[in-house]
Scaffold this motif. Structure first.
Motif, PDB file in Angstrom:
ATOM      1  N   ASN A  28       6.345  46.786 -31.425  1.00  0.00           N
ATOM      2  CA  ASN A  28       6.632  45.498 -32.070  1.00  0.00           C
ATOM      3  C   ASN A  28       6.965  45.762 -33.532  1.00  0.00           C
ATOM      4  OD1 ASN A  28       5.677  43.803 -29.803  1.00  0.00           O
ATOM      5  ND2 ASN A  28       3.662  44.594 -30.345  1.00  0.00           N
ATOM      6  N   HIS A  45      -1.509  33.884 -27.863  1.00  0.00           N
ATOM      7  CA  HIS A  45      -1.301  34.252 -26.459  1.00  0.00           C
ATOM      8  C   HIS A  45      -2.453  35.118 -25.982  1.00  0.00           C
ATOM      9  CE1 HIS A  45       0.087  37.876 -28.560  1.00  0.00           C
ATOM     10  NE2 HIS A  45      -0.061  38.523 -27.423  1.00  0.00           N
ATOM     11  N   LEU A  54      -3.809  49.049 -28.466  1.00  0.00           N
ATOM     12  CA  LEU A  54      -2.916  48.708 -29.568  1.00  0.00           C
ATOM     13  C   LEU A  54      -3.129  49.676 -30.734  1.00  0.00           C
ATOM     14  CD1 LEU A  54      -0.923  46.322 -30.133  1.00  0.00           C
ATOM     15  CD2 LEU A  54      -2.821  45.233 -31.339  1.00  0.00           C
ATOM     16  N   LEU A  63      -3.069  40.587 -37.484  1.00  0.00           N
ATOM     17  CA  LEU A  63      -3.602  40.312 -36.148  1.00  0.00           C
ATOM     18  C   LEU A  63      -4.883  39.484 -36.277  1.00  0.00           C
ATOM     19  CD1 LEU A  63      -3.602  40.809 -33.053  1.00  0.00           C
ATOM     20  CD2 LEU A  63      -4.928  42.887 -33.492  1.00  0.00           C
ATOM     21  N   SER A 115       3.598  47.602 -34.783  1.00  0.00           N
ATOM     22  CA  SER A 115       2.456  47.900 -33.923  1.00  0.00           C
ATOM     23  C   SER A 115       2.986  48.493 -32.616  1.00  0.00           C
ATOM     24  CB  SER A 115       1.620  46.649 -33.643  1.00  0.00           C
ATOM     25  OG  SER A 115       2.335  45.731 -32.861  1.00  0.00           O
TER      26      SER A 115
END
Ligand SMILES: O=C(O)CCC(=O)C(=O)O
Ligand SMILES: [Fe+2]
Length: 171
Positions: A28, A45, A54, A63, A115
């Motif tokens: 990402n 989400h 991650l 985040l 990420s």
């Protein structure tokens, strides 16, 4: 590291459940600008699969995970660490014992943020049925029998991205 296996072991189960499950890999990249500060980089989400590993940006935060009370908790960058979060399939497979995690990415500063996510999805063709040890009269089966792919399509067609689709597949 076999994280899925360790989770199964921690629940008193054999550890080879998710050995053959497919993974997906995604990078990402967020091009945050002064105009995007304060807005969402990724909307709230849950991840649809079983778990996500991650590797988050080491410098640029953003985040946020939602706690039980619905408050957002920032996950600040921690260089050299990996973050594991559970997705909807973990809830289905564990018959409700494991909780899917709502999260989002907020733009905090005008920088590029990267990420790297590895998603352990779910069984490729078979249904995501809970191990028999997790179903008994005290813990009746919570979800219908369906494949990961069927669930993924349901999430897409209903646009329910934050775990709400789980309510549609309740037993
Ligand atoms: O970029 C992040 O920190 C999170 C990305 C994410 O939630 C996802 O790819 O599902
Ligand atoms: Fe996610």
């Amino acid at each position: 590291m076999d994280i899925g296996g360790k989770i199964a072991e921690s629940m008193g189960l054999k550890s080879d459940y998710c050995k053959e499950w497919p993974c997906q890999f995604r990078i990402n990249k967020y091009h945050f600008t002064p105009q995007s500060v304060g807005s969402a980089g990724v909307q709230l989400h849950t991840d649809s699969g079983f778990l996500t590993i991650l590797q988050d940006d080491e410098n640029v935060g953003g985040l946020e995970v939602m706690d039980k009370s619905g408050e957002f908790v920032a996950v600040d960058p921690l260089p050299g660490s990996l973050l594991v979060n559970l997705g909807d399939m973990a809830t289905v497979w564990s018959n409700g014992r494991l909780h899917t995690v709502k999260h989002r990415v907020q733009c905090k500063e005008a920088k590029t943020r990267v990420s790297i996510a590895t998603f352990l999805l779910g069984p490729k063709e078979e249904a995501v049925d809970p191990p028999p040890e997790l179903v008994d009269s005290d813990h009746p089966r919570l979800y219908n029998s369906f494949t990961y792919e069927e669930y993924r399509k349901l999430r897409l067609s209903t646009e329910l991205q934050a775990g709400e689709a789980l309510a549609l597949v309740r037993n």
